[in-house]
Each structure stands twice: as structure tokens, then as C-alpha cells.
Design a protein around this motif. Structure first.
Motif, PDB file in Angstrom:
ATOM      1  N   PHE A 132      23.487  26.203  56.427  1.00 53.98           N
ATOM      2  CA  PHE A 132      24.350  25.964  57.581  1.00 53.98           C
ATOM      3  C   PHE A 132      24.521  24.472  57.822  1.00 53.98           C
ATOM      4  N   ARG A 133      23.435  23.723  57.687  1.00 52.43           N
ATOM      5  CA  ARG A 133      23.520  22.271  57.856  1.00 52.43           C
ATOM      6  C   ARG A 133      24.443  21.656  56.808  1.00 52.43           C
ATOM      7  N   LYS A 134      24.400  22.187  55.593  1.00 58.17           N
ATOM      8  CA  LYS A 134      25.264  21.665  54.538  1.00 58.17           C
ATOM      9  C   LYS A 134      26.722  22.058  54.789  1.00 58.17           C
ATOM     10  N   ASN A 135      26.930  23.278  55.233  1.00 57.81           N
ATOM     11  CA  ASN A 135      28.294  23.763  55.427  1.00 57.81           C
ATOM     12  C   ASN A 135      28.982  23.122  56.623  1.00 57.81           C
ATOM     13  N   ILE A 136      28.205  22.607  57.569  1.00 58.22           N
ATOM     14  CA  ILE A 136      28.816  21.907  58.705  1.00 58.22           C
ATOM     15  C   ILE A 136      29.655  20.735  58.198  1.00 58.22           C
ATOM     16  N   ALA A 137      29.068  19.966  57.284  1.00 56.91           N
ATOM     17  CA  ALA A 137      29.784  18.800  56.754  1.00 56.91           C
ATOM     18  C   ALA A 137      30.894  19.203  55.795  1.00 56.91           C
ATOM     19  N   GLN A 138      30.737  20.373  55.135  1.00 54.71           N
ATOM     20  CA  GLN A 138      31.769  20.796  54.186  1.00 54.71           C
ATOM     21  C   GLN A 138      32.963  21.428  54.898  1.00 54.71           C
ATOM     22  N   ALA A 139      32.669  22.310  55.865  1.00 52.18           N
ATOM     23  CA  ALA A 139      33.757  22.983  56.571  1.00 52.18           C
ATOM     24  C   ALA A 139      34.462  22.049  57.544  1.00 52.18           C
ATOM     25  N   LYS A 140      33.687  21.182  58.204  1.00 56.14           N
ATOM     26  CA  LYS A 140      34.242  20.217  59.150  1.00 56.14           C
ATOM     27  C   LYS A 140      33.675  18.840  58.832  1.00 56.14           C
ATOM     28  N   PRO A 141      34.233  18.171  57.835  1.00 60.64           N
ATOM     29  CA  PRO A 141      33.649  16.902  57.395  1.00 60.64           C
ATOM     30  C   PRO A 141      33.642  15.838  58.472  1.00 60.64           C
ATOM     31  N   ALA A 142      34.587  15.917  59.421  1.00 59.61           N
ATOM     32  CA  ALA A 142      34.628  14.888  60.465  1.00 59.61           C
ATOM     33  C   ALA A 142      33.405  14.935  61.356  1.00 59.61           C
ATOM     34  N   LEU A 143      32.696  16.069  61.371  1.00 61.64           N
ATOM     35  CA  LEU A 143      31.494  16.170  62.197  1.00 61.64           C
ATOM     36  C   LEU A 143      30.391  15.240  61.709  1.00 61.64           C
ATOM     37  N   ALA A 144      30.447  14.850  60.445  1.00 59.61           N
ATOM     38  CA  ALA A 144      29.434  13.951  59.907  1.00 59.61           C
ATOM     39  C   ALA A 144      29.619  12.519  60.374  1.00 59.61           C
ATOM     40  N   ILE A 145      30.769  12.220  61.007  1.00 56.32           N
ATOM     41  CA  ILE A 145      31.082  10.859  61.433  1.00 56.32           C
ATOM     42  C   ILE A 145      31.355  10.870  62.932  1.00 56.32           C
ATOM     43  N   THR A 146      30.738   9.935  63.646  1.00 51.24           N
ATOM     44  CA  THR A 146      30.891   9.833  65.098  1.00 51.24           C
ATOM     45  C   THR A 146      31.705   8.603  65.446  1.00 51.24           C
ATOM     46  N   GLU A 147      32.565   8.731  66.416  1.00 53.43           N
ATOM     47  CA  GLU A 147      33.388   7.595  66.839  1.00 53.43           C
ATOM     48  C   GLU A 147      32.541   6.489  67.445  1.00 53.43           C
ATOM     49  N   GLY A 148      32.892   5.228  67.111  1.00 58.00           N
ATOM     50  CA  GLY A 148      32.299   4.073  67.765  1.00 58.00           C
ATOM     51  C   GLY A 148      30.890   3.718  67.350  1.00 58.00           C
ATOM     52  N   GLN A 149      30.333   4.378  66.342  1.00 58.75           N
ATOM     53  CA  GLN A 149      28.989   4.035  65.882  1.00 58.75           C
ATOM     54  C   GLN A 149      28.878   4.338  64.394  1.00 58.75           C
ATOM     55  N   PHE A 150      27.906   3.676  63.760  1.00 57.93           N
ATOM     56  CA  PHE A 150      27.704   3.892  62.343  1.00 57.93           C
ATOM     57  C   PHE A 150      27.002   5.229  62.117  1.00 57.93           C
ATOM     58  N   SER A 151      27.536   6.009  61.182  1.00 59.75           N
ATOM     59  CA  SER A 151      26.963   7.305  60.822  1.00 59.75           C
ATOM     60  C   SER A 151      26.488   7.248  59.379  1.00 59.75           C
ATOM     61  N   ASP A 152      25.279   7.730  59.155  1.00 60.45           N
ATOM     62  CA  ASP A 152      24.694   7.728  57.821  1.00 60.45           C
ATOM     63  C   ASP A 152      25.232   8.924  57.052  1.00 60.45           C
ATOM     64  N   VAL A 153      26.076   8.671  56.048  1.00 60.03           N
ATOM     65  CA  VAL A 153      26.688   9.720  55.251  1.00 60.03           C
ATOM     66  C   VAL A 153      26.424   9.424  53.782  1.00 60.03           C
ATOM     67  N   GLY A 154      25.415  10.065  53.222  1.00 56.50           N
ATOM     68  CA  GLY A 154      25.096   9.834  51.820  1.00 56.50           C
ATOM     69  C   GLY A 154      24.705   8.400  51.558  1.00 56.50           C
ATOM     70  N   MET A 155      25.419   7.753  50.635  1.00 55.15           N
ATOM     71  CA  MET A 155      25.132   6.371  50.267  1.00 55.15           C
ATOM     72  C   MET A 155      25.923   5.367  51.112  1.00 55.15           C
ATOM     73  N   TYR A 156      26.515   5.818  52.219  1.00 50.89           N
ATOM     74  CA  TYR A 156      27.375   4.948  53.006  1.00 50.89           C
ATOM     75  C   TYR A 156      27.021   5.040  54.489  1.00 50.89           C
ATOM     76  N   ASN A 157      27.209   3.938  55.199  1.00 50.48           N
ATOM     77  CA  ASN A 157      27.178   3.900  56.653  1.00 50.48           C
ATOM     78  C   ASN A 157      28.614   3.668  57.115  1.00 50.48           C
ATOM     79  N   ILE A 158      29.155   4.656  57.837  1.00 49.13           N
ATOM     80  CA  ILE A 158      30.582   4.660  58.161  1.00 49.13           C
ATOM     81  C   ILE A 158      30.764   4.584  59.677  1.00 49.13           C
ATOM     82  N   LYS A 159      31.668   3.702  60.092  1.00 47.84           N
ATOM     83  CA  LYS A 159      32.025   3.578  61.499  1.00 47.84           C
ATOM     84  C   LYS A 159      33.539   3.662  61.619  1.00 47.84           C
TER      85      LYS A 159
END
Length: 482
Positions: A132-159
Motif C-alpha cells: 500500500f505504501r508503494k502503491n500510494i506513490a504509483q497511483a498518485k505520484p504527486a502525493l510523494a511531493i509536498t508543496e513549499g518544502q523539500f520531499s525525499d523521493v528516491g535519489m532526489y530532494n524535490i521542492k
């Protein structure tokens, strides 16, 4: 069933149910706090949060159940002793063992249910939880990234500054920091005006398409004196695609186990089958490495020059060659020895990792039986202890219960960590806490049965009292003489 048994069962089970619900709620809050980074600010709807918590709940039961039995036993028997109900039972010829008989049967039934739960429900819930934790990012990839802050996504920190679109897949104001592959790597920063997240539920890849941006990368020169110049590379792009491996985002961080370690998702029969395969695989690797190493160390059979058979015929084989040939032979021998040492170290590391994986599976297998014994152990610690301290309610019983359970949990964790690193047999690591606390259960049961207090203070205080009396007798006569 006699009236006494019904009364004791009603008293104990009522207290147990109340304590279990309260403790379960407390541990659920701890789970929420543990995974707060995955839940907060990810635009998850209420149903997904409930589903997330529902899959994580079963793993809490092995912690809550023994503690609930311990606390309920202390409170129930302490309350009975405090109101002199046990004294009335004993005056009627009913011993503590007779009073505990019906409750022992109830604990036995509860232990069987706990084993079935640990063997069937927990592995299924663990499997669903991780996926379920894996499918959250697959079904709704935007959930892995939060607005206005850096989000740890694999080998990247994305803001990102803003997310839009139906599923929040469209991103605006993107800043990405790429993690270095090793400690000496340079920093990489990617900035883009906008972008889009694209994913497929059938794969573990999340694609991030960036538009109109720049790529900055620090360059680390090989020569140390050139590093002070801080060189870097810069390039611009119209479209840039990044593929993110989502499988690296789904680590089981509660016990330092990853998705590949499926020991928590297996029942007893599956664990036995898997252990048999893992042991055979490791044994085959050891045999294969042994045969390979032996063949490398053997003297070549096709050597045309016969070896000298008489002692003293050749004192030093190197004396047969000139200096150039000697250097070549020594360099080759050194290279072969170094290569063999590297091979041994690499194989040792691989075998150690496989052994740790085997130990993890053995620990999981034993844990399913430890919870059964832990239910009995906590009951036979809590019931006599409650009868001895003669205190019910939520005061002193909670203090004793917390101290005993913390000791049990600490020893259990300590033993399993040592066993995981192959410092102790996994069987003893799993059962260490039970082995250590079993004498305490026997001692408390014996003292409660024979109406002996928890601690006989006279044994400790009498020698101290006699010592002070002797000291005062020496001091007081001297003062009277003066």
C-alpha cells in the motif's frame, strides 16, 4: 462453571478489554507519529489514512497483548487482595492455584488466538501495508511531493512551489537536489519552470518531465590544489526527463527491514520452506567457493619442468631465474595473493549477509511462538504480583507493569539484535527475555501461594539495625562516663 470462576473471569476479562483498548490506542498514536512524514501534507483522503492505519494495526498486537495481560492481572488480583476477597477465599479453603485455574484456561485460549493471529493475520497485513505504501506513490505520484518544502523521493530532494491538475501531477517552480552517489561526488541542482509527473501502476518507475530549466553540477577536480577554484558545469534544457525508482522509497523502517526481507510476511510453513532454501543456497555457495579456492591454490599439473625430488638440489627456486624474471614472478604471486584476498573478503561479506537474512527468518519463526509463551508468562507474573502487593486501580500496578514490560521488551530487542548480527543463536535471541523472566514468575507464584511478601525487609534491615545498636552502645557509655 462455578460462581467463583464466573466472577473471576468477569473481573479479569473486563479489566483486560479496557486495558487492551487503551494501550492499543496509545500504540496507534505512536504509529501515526512514526509515519507522520508519510501522512502529513500529502493530500491523503480520510479513507486512505484509515486504510494505512488498518494495515499497520496488526503489527502492534504482539506488543499490546502481553502488556495488557500483565497489567490486567496485576490490577484484577491486586483489587481482589485489597478488598480482602482473597482472604475470604483462603478461609473457605480455596487456594490461589484454584482461583487461577479458570483464568489459566482463558489465557490458554487467548494464547491460541494470538498464535493464529500472528501466523495468519500479521503476515497478510504486513504484505498489504508495504504494498500500500508503494502503491500510494504509483497511483498518485504527486502525493510523494509536498508543496513549499523539500520531499525525499528516491535519489532526489524535490521542492515545488505549486501543484495543480486533477491529481496534482502538474508542478510549477521546481527545484531538485540530486544526491551524490558517493561521498566525493559533486552537488547537482536542477531548476525548471514547470513539469509533470507521469506514472504507471504496473511499474516501479516514476517519470518527472521538466520544462524550461537549467542544470548545475559541481565538478570535483582530481588535483587537490584545483578544488579551491570551485569549478562547475551549467547547461540549459527545454525538456528534461528524470526516472525515479519507487522501489527504493519503500523501506520498512520500524525494524530495519526492507521490502526484499519478506520474513514478516510469511507464516510458519512458509518460513520453514524459505529457511530450507536459504540454508541450501548458502551451503552451496560455501562449497563452490571452497572448490574454486582450492583449484586456484593447486600446483599446475601441466607443468613441463619436473619438480626436484632430492633435498638440497635447489635451495631457492628463484635462483634459477635472472633478476628481471624474479621480479615478474614475485609481482604475479603478489597479484594472485591480493586477488585471492579480495575474493575471500567479498565472499565473506556475501555469506555474512545471507546468514543475517537466515537469522531474520529464524527470529520471525520463533516470534510466533514467543507471543504464546509471553501471554502465560505475563499472567503468572502479574497475578501473583497483584496478590502480593494488594493494590488495585491504576497507580502502583501500572508502575510494576511498565517496569516489567520494559525489561521484557528491552531484553527481547537486545537478544534479537545480537542474533541478527550472528553473535548469538537466533533461538536464544528470541527466547532470551522469556528465559530471564521465567524464574521471576516462578518466584512470585511461590511467594504468593505461601503468603510470603514481595520482599522480606527484615532480612535486609536486621543486620543494619544490629550494627547501629553496637555503634550506639559504644558511644553512649563513653558519654555517660564524661
Amino acid at each position: 462453571m462455578k460462581i467463583l470462576d464466573k466472577y473471576l473471569l468477569k473481573t479479569f476479562l473486563g479489566t483486560f478489554a479496557t486495558v487492551f483498548v487503551i494501550l492499543f490506542f496509545v500504540f496507534i498514536l505512536q504509529t501515526v507519529w512514526l509515519f507522520i512524514a508519510e501522512l502529513a501534507g500529502k493530500d491523503l483522503d480520510f479513507f486512505m489514512v484509515v486504510k494505512f492505519l488498518a494495515f499497520s494495526m496488526p503489527r502492534i498486537v504482539p506488543l499490546v497483548l502481553p502488556l495488557s495481560i500483565l497489567l490486567a492481572s496485576i490490577m484484577s488480583f491486586g483489587n481482589l487482595s485489597e478488598h480482602y476477597e482473597f482472604a475470604a477465599m483462603k478461609s473457605s479453603g480455596i487456594s490461589l492455584q484454584r482461583a487461577m485455574r479458570s483464568l489459566t484456561i482463558a489465557i490458554a485460549i487467548l494464547s491460541i488466538i494470538a498464535f493464529l493471529f500472528a501466523n495468519n493475520v500479521i503476515p497478510y497485513a504486513e504484505f498489504k501495508f508495504i504494498n500500500f505504501r508503494k502503491n500510494i506513490a504509483q497511483a498518485k505520484p504527486a502525493l510523494a511531493i509536498t508543496e513549499g518544502q523539500f520531499s525525499d523521493v528516491g535519489m532526489y530532494n524535490i521542492k515545488v512551489n505549486k501543484k495543480s491538475g486533477e491529481n496534482g501531477n502538474r508542478l510549477t517552480g521546481i527545484t531538485i537536489h540530486q544526491k551524490a552517489q558517493n561521498g566525493d561526488g559533486g552537488k547537482t541542482v536542477i531548476r525548471a519552470t514547470n513539469g509533470e509527473l507521469i506514472s504507471n501502476e504496473k511499474t516501479n518507475l516514476l517519470q518527472l518531465v521538466l520544462n524550461d530549466g537549467n542544470y548545475y553540477q559541481d565538478i570535483v577536480p582530481k588535483k587537490y590544489e584545483e578544488r579551491s577554484k570551485l569549478p562547475f558545469a551549467k547547461s540549459s534544457f527545454k525538456v528534461y526527463r528524470i526516472n525515479i525508482d519507487l522501489s527504493q522509497m519503500n523501506k520498512v523502517d520500524t525494524k530495519d527491514e526492507s521490502v526484499s526481507n519478506t520474513n514478516n510476511m510469511l507464516n510458519v510453513s512458509d518460513l520453514k520452506y524459505t529457511l530450507d532454501s536459504l540454508n541450501k543456497n548458502r551451503d552451496n555457495d560455501i562449497i563452490a567457493f571452497s572448490e574454486t579456492s582450492t583449484s586456484r591454490l593447486q600446483v599446475l599439473n601441466n607443468n613441463k619442468a619436473p619438480a626436484p625430488r632430492k633435498k638440497g638440489l635447489v635451495k631457492n627456486l628463484l635462483s634459477l631465474f635472472d633478476n628481471e624474471k624474479k621480479g615478474t614472478i614475485l609481482a604475479t604471486a603478489s597479484s594472485n595473493a591480493q586477488s585471492l584476498l579480495y575474493s575471500i573478503d567479498a565472499t565473506k561479506t556475501e555469506l555474512d549477509n545471507k546468514k543475517k537474512n537466515i537469522n531474520s527468518h529464524i527470529l520471525s519463526l520463533n516470534d510466533k511462538f514467543v507471543i504464546v509463551y509471553a501471554c502465560f508468562l505475563m499472567f503468572f507474573i502479574g497475578a501473583p504480583l497483584g496478590a502480593i502487593i494488594r493494590k488495585g486501580g491504576i497507580g502502583l500496578p501500572i508502575v510494576f507493569a511498565v517496569l516489567i514490560f520494559i525489561s521484557f521488551h528491552f531484553i527481547n530487542t537486545f537478544g534479537k539484535r545480537i542474533s541478527q548480527e550472528d553473535g548469538l543463536a537466533p533461538f536464544f535471541g528470541s527466547w532470551m527475555s522469556s528465559m530471564i523472566l521465567t524464574p521471576l514468575a516462578l518466584l512470585l507464584t511461590y511467594r504468593a501461594t505461601n503468603d510470603i511478601g514481595l520482599i522480606n525487609l527484615d532480612v535486609l534491615l536486621t543486620p543494619i539495625q544490629k550494627a547501629f545498636q553496637k555503634i550506639f552502645q559504644k558511644i553512649i557509655p563513653s558519654q555517660n562516663k564524661e
